[in-house]
Design a protein around this motif. Structure first.
Motif, PDB file in Angstrom:
ATOM      1  N   VAL A  15     -27.665  56.051 -42.314  1.00 31.84           N
ATOM      2  CA  VAL A  15     -28.581  56.844 -41.291  1.00 31.84           C
ATOM      3  C   VAL A  15     -30.636  56.269 -41.007  1.00 31.84           C
ATOM      4  O   VAL A  15     -30.581  55.746 -42.863  1.00 31.84           O
ATOM      5  CB  VAL A  15     -28.682  58.381 -41.811  1.00 31.84           C
ATOM      6  CG1 VAL A  15     -29.667  58.983 -40.545  1.00 31.84           C
ATOM      7  CG2 VAL A  15     -27.452  58.883 -41.235  1.00 31.84           C
ATOM      8  N   ASP A  16     -30.573  55.920 -39.971  1.00 33.82           N
ATOM      9  CA  ASP A  16     -32.063  55.596 -39.700  1.00 33.82           C
ATOM     10  C   ASP A  16     -32.826  56.704 -40.679  1.00 33.82           C
ATOM     11  O   ASP A  16     -32.971  58.273 -39.502  1.00 33.82           O
ATOM     12  CB  ASP A  16     -32.138  55.109 -38.795  1.00 33.82           C
ATOM     13  CG  ASP A  16     -33.933  54.008 -38.739  1.00 33.82           C
ATOM     14  OD1 ASP A  16     -34.479  54.960 -38.950  1.00 33.82           O
ATOM     15  OD2 ASP A  16     -34.123  53.062 -37.444  1.00 33.82           O
ATOM     16  N   PRO A  17     -33.909  56.775 -41.630  1.00 33.40           N
ATOM     17  CA  PRO A  17     -34.656  57.339 -41.930  1.00 33.40           C
ATOM     18  C   PRO A  17     -35.524  58.401 -41.007  1.00 33.40           C
ATOM     19  O   PRO A  17     -35.855  59.346 -41.005  1.00 33.40           O
ATOM     20  CB  PRO A  17     -35.504  57.397 -42.973  1.00 33.40           C
ATOM     21  CG  PRO A  17     -35.521  55.275 -42.816  1.00 33.40           C
ATOM     22  CD  PRO A  17     -33.941  55.279 -42.324  1.00 33.40           C
ATOM     23  N   GLN A  18     -35.801  56.946 -39.449  1.00 33.06           N
ATOM     24  CA  GLN A  18     -37.032  57.758 -38.475  1.00 33.06           C
ATOM     25  C   GLN A  18     -35.938  58.676 -37.713  1.00 33.06           C
ATOM     26  O   GLN A  18     -36.574  59.733 -37.190  1.00 33.06           O
ATOM     27  CB  GLN A  18     -37.550  56.044 -37.888  1.00 33.06           C
ATOM     28  CG  GLN A  18     -37.756  56.023 -38.454  1.00 33.06           C
ATOM     29  CD  GLN A  18     -39.749  56.063 -39.527  1.00 33.06           C
ATOM     30  OE1 GLN A  18     -39.871  57.149 -38.901  1.00 33.06           O
ATOM     31  NE2 GLN A  18     -39.771  55.977 -40.841  1.00 33.06           N
ATOM     32  N   THR A  19     -34.933  58.084 -36.688  1.00 30.52           N
ATOM     33  CA  THR A  19     -34.362  58.200 -36.038  1.00 30.52           C
ATOM     34  C   THR A  19     -33.298  59.576 -36.363  1.00 30.52           C
ATOM     35  O   THR A  19     -32.775  60.366 -35.723  1.00 30.52           O
ATOM     36  CB  THR A  19     -33.727  57.147 -35.290  1.00 30.52           C
ATOM     37  OG1 THR A  19     -32.495  56.939 -36.285  1.00 30.52           O
ATOM     38  CG2 THR A  19     -34.918  56.408 -34.643  1.00 30.52           C
ATOM     39  N   ARG A  20     -32.884  59.583 -37.686  1.00 26.07           N
ATOM     40  CA  ARG A  20     -31.826  60.297 -38.166  1.00 26.07           C
ATOM     41  C   ARG A  20     -31.043  60.520 -37.547  1.00 26.07           C
ATOM     42  O   ARG A  20     -29.747  62.034 -37.871  1.00 26.07           O
ATOM     43  CB  ARG A  20     -32.290  62.224 -38.100  1.00 26.07           C
ATOM     44  CG  ARG A  20     -33.682  61.839 -38.918  1.00 26.07           C
ATOM     45  CD  ARG A  20     -33.544  63.377 -38.911  1.00 26.07           C
ATOM     46  NE  ARG A  20     -35.287  63.610 -40.260  1.00 26.07           N
ATOM     47  CZ  ARG A  20     -35.603  65.339 -40.517  1.00 26.07           C
ATOM     48  NH1 ARG A  20     -35.173  65.622 -39.323  1.00 26.07           N
ATOM     49  NH2 ARG A  20     -36.844  65.287 -40.988  1.00 26.07           N
ATOM     50  N   ARG A  21     -30.105  59.215 -37.285  1.00 25.64           N
ATOM     51  CA  ARG A  21     -29.143  58.791 -36.195  1.00 25.64           C
ATOM     52  C   ARG A  21     -28.948  57.763 -37.207  1.00 25.64           C
ATOM     53  O   ARG A  21     -28.900  57.052 -37.626  1.00 25.64           O
ATOM     54  CB  ARG A  21     -29.137  58.027 -35.168  1.00 25.64           C
ATOM     55  CG  ARG A  21     -29.380  59.836 -33.756  1.00 25.64           C
ATOM     56  CD  ARG A  21     -29.705  58.941 -32.642  1.00 25.64           C
ATOM     57  NE  ARG A  21     -29.808  60.783 -31.631  1.00 25.64           N
ATOM     58  CZ  ARG A  21     -29.169  61.164 -31.402  1.00 25.64           C
ATOM     59  NH1 ARG A  21     -27.687  61.271 -31.730  1.00 25.64           N
ATOM     60  NH2 ARG A  21     -29.781  62.314 -30.833  1.00 25.64           N
ATOM     61  N   TYR A  22     -27.228  57.064 -37.317  1.00 25.51           N
ATOM     62  CA  TYR A  22     -27.037  56.502 -37.224  1.00 25.51           C
ATOM     63  C   TYR A  22     -27.493  54.992 -37.046  1.00 25.51           C
ATOM     64  O   TYR A  22     -27.607  54.606 -35.565  1.00 25.51           O
ATOM     65  CB  TYR A  22     -25.042  56.063 -37.629  1.00 25.51           C
ATOM     66  CG  TYR A  22     -24.462  56.955 -38.249  1.00 25.51           C
ATOM     67  CD1 TYR A  22     -24.613  56.592 -39.510  1.00 25.51           C
ATOM     68  CD2 TYR A  22     -23.992  57.963 -37.530  1.00 25.51           C
ATOM     69  CE1 TYR A  22     -23.681  57.102 -40.702  1.00 25.51           C
ATOM     70  CE2 TYR A  22     -22.764  58.367 -38.356  1.00 25.51           C
ATOM     71  CZ  TYR A  22     -22.460  58.519 -40.299  1.00 25.51           C
ATOM     72  OH  TYR A  22     -22.409  59.284 -40.524  1.00 25.51           O
ATOM     73  N   SER A  23     -27.712  53.897 -38.590  1.00 23.44           N
ATOM     74  CA  SER A  23     -28.632  52.762 -37.177  1.00 23.44           C
ATOM     75  C   SER A  23     -27.381  51.656 -37.273  1.00 23.44           C
ATOM     76  O   SER A  23     -26.432  51.479 -37.618  1.00 23.44           O
ATOM     77  CB  SER A  23     -29.410  52.686 -38.384  1.00 23.44           C
ATOM     78  OG  SER A  23     -29.489  50.992 -38.104  1.00 23.44           O
ATOM     79  N   ASP A  24     -28.464  50.987 -36.045  1.00 31.62           N
ATOM     80  CA  ASP A  24     -27.733  49.544 -35.468  1.00 31.62           C
ATOM     81  C   ASP A  24     -27.968  48.784 -36.308  1.00 31.62           C
ATOM     82  O   ASP A  24     -27.043  47.755 -36.091  1.00 31.62           O
ATOM     83  CB  ASP A  24     -27.823  49.385 -33.867  1.00 31.62           C
ATOM     84  CG  ASP A  24     -29.361  48.810 -33.927  1.00 31.62           C
ATOM     85  OD1 ASP A  24     -29.824  49.271 -34.597  1.00 31.62           O
ATOM     86  OD2 ASP A  24     -29.345  48.849 -32.858  1.00 31.62           O
ATOM     87  N   HIS A  25     -28.774  48.451 -37.205  1.00 32.96           N
ATOM     88  CA  HIS A  25     -28.760  47.333 -38.478  1.00 32.96           C
ATOM     89  C   HIS A  25     -28.391  47.932 -39.329  1.00 32.96           C
ATOM     90  O   HIS A  25     -28.214  46.719 -41.024  1.00 32.96           O
ATOM     91  CB  HIS A  25     -29.552  46.952 -37.928  1.00 32.96           C
ATOM     92  CG  HIS A  25     -30.906  47.244 -38.460  1.00 32.96           C
ATOM     93  ND1 HIS A  25     -31.235  48.385 -37.293  1.00 32.96           N
ATOM     94  CD2 HIS A  25     -31.317  47.243 -39.570  1.00 32.96           C
ATOM     95  CE1 HIS A  25     -32.521  48.383 -37.626  1.00 32.96           C
ATOM     96  NE2 HIS A  25     -33.050  48.293 -39.129  1.00 32.96           N
TER      97      HIS A  25
END
Length: 606
Positions: free
Chosen positions: A512-522
């Motif tokens: 999870v991207d801590p900025q977007t709180r969504r699964y990151s693409d990278h």
């Protein structure tokens, strides 16, 4: 002004002489005289009391010695000598040594400005601190503790009056910084701050040492020999299950793999599947502020596809599927309730065995549907994920978290089936795979082999413990065969060994991207977990590379080669008999095939 006659002056003088002092001086002077009298009386009483005590009552020699000691002797409490920490072969991992410390008598310690600067440079302290110590009014103050021998020699060469040296116990770690995340460290007073040093502080801690500094009437030391120290009582020794040779191998391979992947960090755990002994725990952290972070024991994460053998193995154990059963996998794209599951290399259908070899998300989910959410949640718990079965007493140890199955939506249920949507620790997964390797028993992990007295006598010993049986021997054997094919034919080809068979499973989980709180693409976690030899496993090894920067981000590319290096060198070190003997040309061809397969599967969701 009218002049007085001589007779009148004489009359007034005689009148004043007949008056009382209180009438002329007032009550203030009377009170002062009384106070002075009381003071003199009190001093007389004190002197009389001491005279009676000394000359009449004749106190014992002990009382007189105590009174005298208070005037010329200072007691100094030194940090105690801790017990040693050894690996399973008796190699020292943490030992107590002697180091010089410096203290001063502030009443005579008066360094010049030049000496103050020199002390600051040699001892790496500020001149302000030196001046602050010199201004104290007592007879004792620490200046610098547990310094290097070369520093002590330079300080003594200054020959500053009122500055003295004494030796103190200090901690030394022969393995350097690599084992700090596990062994830990101690503070200036030799109390554990982290790791084993903190977890077993009371066991390792010895009794406080006390020495005495004598001084003359001017406060100068007249005897400061450390031979006055009371007999030391060191702490107990701890022997770990770790093997330094295996630990060094794991640390070196992990460091190289993390640097090659340009990753954030990683860890590797090596375990004996038959006993639960932890043989190595390596950690690598790229960030300087996380240099002592023990990822293997204090981190939890979404594990990804390494969970698939546990889910499918449980379904086989329950009779919900067979290894040769064929399942519809919808050419790599399956939709349900507005969400879609995809496989990178889709196929119309796959057998249960092929679902594991090709790491099919669709096939794993369809098998998990036969179990249902409740049974899937129970399965994870039975393997020790999210439970206290793997508690080893390490400070800050974390345990996996699985949300209540009643709250799972269908998409969460699907994610959990192939390793997303819940958290696990590295130690939990190592022990779960150990059950596949040893024939079906979930073993309780431990890393303290035994505790012994300073003289070497056994005090406490830890033995292997079976938590529960999670697989039948038949199911465990079939899983070992399939996981060997994952290495020989599938996504784990870079984990193949030269002289031993190996088996395992790759994993590439999203973060999870801590900025977007969504699964990151990278942001990914690339992992490989496996055992060797595959028929009679001696080792279970779990390798995790956190956030590899080099594409593709898969476990087969970044984690499997680290497993290969650790397993190869460790089996050779343990003198395990090889179980495969490929010809040179076959080996060369097989290696090239493995590399080509790995590259072709580079972007596969593992």
């Amino acid at each position: 002004m009218r002049r007085l006659r001589p007779g009148q002056v004489r009359q007034i003088w005689n009148s004043l002489r007949r008056q009382k002092p209180s009438q002329t001086l007032g009550p203030f002077y009377v009170g002062r005289n009384r106070s002075i009298a009381l003071v003199f009386f009190g001093l007389f009483a004190i002197l009389a009391g001491r005279a009676v005590t000394i000359h009449i009552l004749s106190p014992s020699a002990d009382i007189l010695e105590t009174l005298a000691r208070r005037q010329y002797q200072t007691k100094i409490d030194l940090s105690p000598y801790r017990g040693n920490i050894y690996d399973r072969r008796g190699e020292p991992l943490a030992i107590s040594i002697r180091r010089p410390s410096f203290y001063v008598n502030p009443r005579i310690f008066d360094p010049t400005p030049q000496q103050t600067r020199q002390l600051g440079q040699i001892l790496d302290i500020s001149p302000k601190h030196v001046r602050k110590v010199a201004k104290r009014t007592n007879y004792f103050a620490w200046l610098a503790r547990k310094v290097e021998l070369t520093q002590a020699q330079k300080v003594n060469a200054l020959k500053i009056e009122g500055l003295y040296e004494i030796t103190e116990p200090a901690r030394f770690y022969p393995s350097g910084k690599d084992l700090v995340p596990l062994i830990g460290s101690v503070g200036i007073d030799n109390h554990g701050l982290q790791g084993v040093e903190l977890a077993y502080d009371s066991t390792l801690q010895g009794e406080v040492l006390t020495t005495f500094r004598n001084r003359d009437a001017r406060g100068q030391s007249i005897y400061r020999d450390s031979l006055l120290a009371l007999p030391e009582k060191t702490g107990k020794n701890i022997v770990l299950t770790l093997d330094s040779a295996i630990q060094n191998t794991a640390q070196r391979a992990l460091q190289k793999g993390v640097e090659k992947a340009k990753a954030k960090g990683g860890f590797a755990i090596v375990s004996d599947p038959h006993t639960g002994r932890i043989l190595a725990i390596a950690n690598v952290n790229s960030a300087p502020q996380e240099i002592n972070r023990n990822r293997a024991l204090t981190d939890i994460f979404e594990p990804g596809s390494v969970v698939k053998p546990l889910v499918i193995g449980r379904a086989v154990e329950l009779g919900l599927t067979r290894m040769d059963e064929v399942h519809d996998t919808f050419n790599g794209s399956y939709s349900e309730d507005r969400w879609t599951i995809r496989d990178t290399h889709g196929a119309p259908s796959m057998s249960t065995e092929e679902i594991l070899i090709e790491s099919s998300n669709i096939g794993t989910y369809r098998i998990a549907k036969r179990m249902g959410p409740e049974r899937l949640a129970l399965t994870l718990g039975e393997f020790g994920i999210g439970s206290r079965d793997n508690h080893i007493g390490f400070p800050g140890q974390q345990f996996g978290r699985v949300s209540p199955w009643q709250k799972w939506r269908p998409v969460r249920f699907a994610n959990v089936a192939f390793g997303q949507g819940f958290y696990a620790s590295g130690l939990e997964l190592v022990q779960a795979f150990g059950a596949i390797a040893n024939g079906g028993n979930l073993m309780k992990p431990f890393f303290i082999d035994h505790i012994e007295s300073p003289e070497g006598g056994m005090i406490e010993s830890h033995a292997s413990e079976i938590v529960r049986r999670v697989f039948s021997p038949t199911t465990a054997a079939s899983l070992r065969q399939v996981l060997r094919r994952v290495v020989d034919e599938g996504t784990g080809s870079r984990a193949a060994l030269t002289s031993w068979s190996s088996a395992g499973k790759t994993g590439t989980s999203e973060k999870v991207d801590p900025q977007t709180r969504r699964y990151s693409d990278h942001l990914r976690i690339a992992s490989f977990i496996g055992f060797a030899p595959s028929v009679d496993p001696h080792l279970v090894i779990y390798v995790v590379v956190d956030e590899p920067f080099v594409r593709p981000y898969t476990g087969g590319i970044h984690a499997a080669p680290i497993f290969q290096e650790i397993a190869e060198e460790t089996l050779r070190y343990l003198n395990v008999a090889p179980d495969k003997f490929p010809a040179k040309d076959v080996l060369a061809k097989g290696t090239n095939d493995h590399l080509q397969k790995s590259e072709s599967r580079g972007n596969q969701a593992l």
